[in-house]
Design a protein around this motif. Structure first.
Motif, PDB file in Angstrom:
ATOM      1  N   THR A  40      12.749   8.032   1.909  1.00  0.00           N
ATOM      2  CA  THR A  40      11.652   8.120   0.950  1.00  0.00           C
ATOM      3  C   THR A  40      10.303   8.256   1.638  1.00  0.00           C
ATOM      4  N   CYS A  41      10.174   7.687   2.823  1.00  0.00           N
ATOM      5  CA  CYS A  41       8.890   7.647   3.546  1.00  0.00           C
ATOM      6  C   CYS A  41       8.273   9.038   3.684  1.00  0.00           C
ATOM      7  N   ILE A  42       6.957   9.132   3.478  1.00  0.00           N
ATOM      8  CA  ILE A  42       6.262  10.415   3.608  1.00  0.00           C
ATOM      9  C   ILE A  42       5.417  10.480   4.882  1.00  0.00           C
ATOM     10  N   GLY A  43       5.449   9.431   5.675  1.00  0.00           N
ATOM     11  CA  GLY A  43       4.724   9.460   6.956  1.00  0.00           C
ATOM     12  C   GLY A  43       3.218   9.497   6.820  1.00  0.00           C
ATOM     13  N   CYS A  44       2.684   8.822   5.804  1.00  0.00           N
ATOM     14  CA  CYS A  44       1.245   8.893   5.570  1.00  0.00           C
ATOM     15  C   CYS A  44       0.455   7.972   6.491  1.00  0.00           C
ATOM     16  N   GLY A  45       1.110   6.946   7.047  1.00  0.00           N
ATOM     17  CA  GLY A  45       0.420   6.039   7.954  1.00  0.00           C
ATOM     18  C   GLY A  45      -0.289   4.882   7.271  1.00  0.00           C
ATOM     19  N   TYR A  46      -0.228   4.803   5.946  1.00  0.00           N
ATOM     20  CA  TYR A  46      -0.929   3.724   5.247  1.00  0.00           C
ATOM     21  C   TYR A  46      -0.410   2.352   5.644  1.00  0.00           C
ATOM     22  N   CYS A  47       0.908   2.246   5.864  1.00  0.00           N
ATOM     23  CA  CYS A  47       1.463   0.951   6.257  1.00  0.00           C
ATOM     24  C   CYS A  47       0.884   0.537   7.609  1.00  0.00           C
ATOM     25  N   PHE A  48       0.671   1.502   8.478  1.00  0.00           N
ATOM     26  CA  PHE A  48       0.097   1.225   9.791  1.00  0.00           C
ATOM     27  C   PHE A  48      -1.343   0.720   9.654  1.00  0.00           C
ATOM     28  N   VAL A  67       0.803  -1.225   0.000  1.00  0.00           N
ATOM     29  CA  VAL A  67       0.000   0.000   0.000  1.00  0.00           C
ATOM     30  C   VAL A  67       0.837   1.276   0.000  1.00  0.00           C
ATOM     31  N   CYS A  68       2.113   1.202   0.279  1.00  0.00           N
ATOM     32  CA  CYS A  68       2.924   2.413   0.434  1.00  0.00           C
ATOM     33  C   CYS A  68       2.857   3.281  -0.827  1.00  0.00           C
ATOM     34  N   PRO A  69       2.458   4.550  -0.693  1.00  0.00           N
ATOM     35  CA  PRO A  69       2.322   5.404  -1.871  1.00  0.00           C
ATOM     36  C   PRO A  69       3.650   5.715  -2.549  1.00  0.00           C
TER      37      PRO A  69
HETATM   38  S1  SF4 Z   1       4.232   5.938   6.337  1.00  0.00           S
HETATM   39 FE1  SF4 Z   1       4.369   3.821   5.599  1.00  0.00          FE
HETATM   40  S2  SF4 Z   1       3.056   3.763   3.768  1.00  0.00           S
HETATM   41 FE2  SF4 Z   1       3.450   5.919   4.237  1.00  0.00          FE
HETATM   42  S3  SF4 Z   1       5.250   6.422   3.012  1.00  0.00           S
HETATM   43 FE3  SF4 Z   1       6.029   5.792   5.016  1.00  0.00          FE
HETATM   44  S4  SF4 Z   1       6.429   3.630   4.792  1.00  0.00           S
HETATM   45 FE4  SF4 Z   1       5.146   4.194   3.069  1.00  0.00          FE
END
Ligand code: SF4
Ligand code: SF4
Lengths: 387, 213
Positions: B86-94, B66-68
């Motif tokens: 690279t991570c954008i901290g969107c929380g989708y992985c959570f 799911v990671c964008p």
């Molecule tokens: S928070 Fe998780 S899903 Fe979002 S960019 Fe980072 S690793 Fe990917």
């Protein structure tokens, strides 16, 4: 008795006779008793059996004929209750909230969250392909419409007079909302399709920080959009109430497809539809957006993914309709853009597209020259786009 | 190539939380983040069990799917590695992870979560040189590069938590299960209802075999 001796040595635990599932079926094991009971006949019988084995499709039936199946012994699987509880199945301890952990945080007491998989399937298999299709379809429809219908001109040509259509406040509210909407739409599209667009194009080193920046814009533009949308709904409420006339307009296809002219008041049914879609879908998107934007209230994962469903569907609906609105308001129709850019519309344009409203306000028409002098550069550039 | 795995044996875990503490200390993870946690089911009741859980380094990892920005990679050893740059901290992985492994250093307003942090199987991050200060700061120690297994499992006092090559772990666990199942059978008890008590072979089972005449 002899049978016992022939058997391979076993762990004392295996004498129990009940651990059928633990014991691997062993052919030589089951044939052994026959071999030792009657030496001579047994050997011939064994050879026959071997032949049978060679020609029979499967050796299983034969094996059962030799040693009848063991009576089943009820040994409960040690893991059953535990795993039911871990999955939080109904009636289990986990379901009744008897799960503890020393680690404090959101959902830390949940060992396995099955909702995550549903959301993964929704995002990857439902949302992304369907959103791409919806947006692509609208874009294609616009292109086809343009090719078939061309630009919609003011049939009677420009008039010498203009009519005030939007107040200054209305225009400011509209353009603020529009700018925030476009910002949110673009940043949202990058979050939705980032791994298919940005990362292959820019690589993770640049693509990651780029999407990060866009996401932060999305995070802050969202609440501003919420305020702007509320103002928009208030300031454009007058004239946007649905009426019986709108059904007639819809029946005539808005006069878009070369049919008869469809009468309308200040706003036609298309504009009213967009107003109500923006208001209702917008409300869903805004509320769900707040749930997603403020994780500091310790809302759980399944709560947030539920609002993500609403947010994403609402946003795709709004973006699709907005594409149509933006096209109609800019390059599709002569005289449409200037109304929202300057606040004044051409008198002939009003007569052709909003005839009932024109009848109401035609007395207030002012000469075009008096307005053009007051126009600002932004309006000019807008006009160039239109022409 | 090995296939790295964690396994927590619920019959052995005593909820001492040493794995949680050891992990925090070894990797100096951000405040508020626990890469591992111990969850107790039926706390204080008969049949209470505890399980230590962290990232399970899934083969078909939902977080990765799911990671964008597609910032996960799976190493040849099956370790799911996350890239904090690279991570954008969107929380989708959570949202997607079944085990709640991805954590965020903050849960601030306006979705300012910071970069996701999760168990690395003590294998550090994807890019930096092994055990460089930059890698340590972001991902913690890289024990795999030193030829060591994850600390949480290495120091587990009851050896409830196992980490390492899947085949070896499976062998160890299989032996435990076989012995326990037989023991449960003999005492006629359900492992869930009573605690594990090794008993001698009862007399009525003497001389009995699994095959009949
Ligand atoms: S928070 Fe998780 S899903 Fe979002 S960019 Fe980072 S690793 Fe990917
Ligand atoms: S973070 Fe979760 S989904 Fe990703 S590999 Fe670890 S356990 Fe699997």
């Amino acid at each position: 008795m002899k049978k016992m001796e022939e058997n391979p040595p076993q762990s004392p635990f295996f004498k129990g006779g009940g651990c059928a599932e633990l014991r691997k079926p062993d052919r030589s094991h089951s044939l052994a008793p026959l071999l030792c009971k009657r030496r001579g006949w047994g050997r011939i019988f064994f050879l026959l059996l071997l032949c049978l084995l060679l020609f029979a499709p499967g050796g299983r039936a034969e094996e059962q004929a030799v040693a009848p199946p063991l009576p089943p012994v009820n040994v409960p699987s040690p893991g059953v209750d535990l795993w039911n509880e871990i999955r939080g199945r109904e009636g289990t301890a986990a379901d009744m909230g008897q799960v503890r952990t020393q680690v404090q945080g959101v959902d830390t007491g949940v060992l396995i969250n099955t909702g995550g998989q549903e959301w993964r399937e929704y995002r990857m298999q439902t949302l992304i392909p369907n959103a791409a299709m919806a947006l692509g379809f609208v874009a294609l429809a616009i292109v086809v419409f343009r090719l078939v219908r061309g630009r919609i001109p003011i049939k009677a040509g420009r008039s010498t007079h203009k009519i005030k259509r939007f107040s200054k406040l209305q225009r400011y509210v509209h353009w603020t909302t529009a700018a925030l909407f476009v910002t949110l739409a673009i940043t949202g599209i990058f979050i939705l399709f980032g791994r298919y667009i940005v990362i292959p194009l820019f690589g993770p080193e640049i693509g990651g920080p780029l999407v990060y920046g866009l996401k932060r814009i999305h995070d802050f533009a969202g609440p501003l959009f919420a305020i702007a949308l509320v103002l928009l709904v208030i300031f454009f409420m007058k004239g946007n109430m649905p009426k019986l006339l709108d059904l007639k307009w819809i029946a005539k296809g808005g006069g878009l497809f070369g049919g008869k002219h469809a009468s309308s008041e200040c706003y036609n049914a298309g504009e009213k539809g967009w107003y109500w879609i923006a208001a209702i879908a917008g409300a869903f998107v805004v509320v769900s957006g707040f749930v997603l934007d403020f994780p500091n209230f310790e809302q759980g994962r399944n709560f947030m993914t539920f609002y993500h469903w609403i947010h994403s569907i609402g946003a795709v609906v709004m973006m699709s309709v907005a594409m149509g609105h933006i096209y109609m308001g800019t390059i599709a129709m002569e005289g449409a853009f200037e109304a929202m850019a300057t606040g004044y519309c051409d008198a002939n344009w009003a007569k052709e597209h909003h005839d009932l409203w024109y009848e109401e306000v035609k007395d207030k028409a002012v000469p075009a020259d008096s307005i053009e002098q007051a126009s600002d550069p932004g309006v000019d550039s807008g006009k160039q786009k239109v022409v | 190539m090995a296939r790295m795995k964690f396994y927590c044996d619920a019959e052995r875990c005593i909820e001492c939380n040493a794995c949680v503490t050891a992990c925090k200390n070894e990797h100096e993870v951000p405040w508020g983040v626990n890469r591992r946690r111990v969850v107790t089911i039926k706390d204080g009741q008969p049949g209470e069990r505890s399980i230590s859980v962290a990232c399970m380094h899934c083969s078909d990892a939902p977080c990765q799917a799911v990671c964008p920005v597609d910032c996960f990679t799976t190493t040849a050893d099956g370790i799911v590695i996350h890239n904090k740059d690279t991570c954008i901290g969107c929380g989708y992985c959570f949202y997607a992870c079944p085990f709640g492994a991805p954590q965020f250093p903050s849960d601030g307003a306006f979705s300012g979560r910071g970069k996701m942090d999760k168990c690395t199987f003590c294998a550090g991050g994807p890019e930096e040189a092994d055990n460089s200060p930059a890698e340590f700061k972001k991902y913690g120690r890289n024990r795999i590069a030193e030829g060591k297994l994850p600390l949480c499992a290495e120091m587990c006092s009851t050896k409830a938590l196992l980490a390492g090559d899947a085949n070896t772990i499976a062998d160890i666990y299989r032996k435990r299960v076989v012995n326990r199942a037989a023991s449960a059978l003999i005492s006629g008890s359900n492992l869930q209802k009573t605690s594990f008590q090794p008993t001698l072979v009862p007399p009525e089972l003497e001389g009995k075999a699994s095959a009949t005449e």
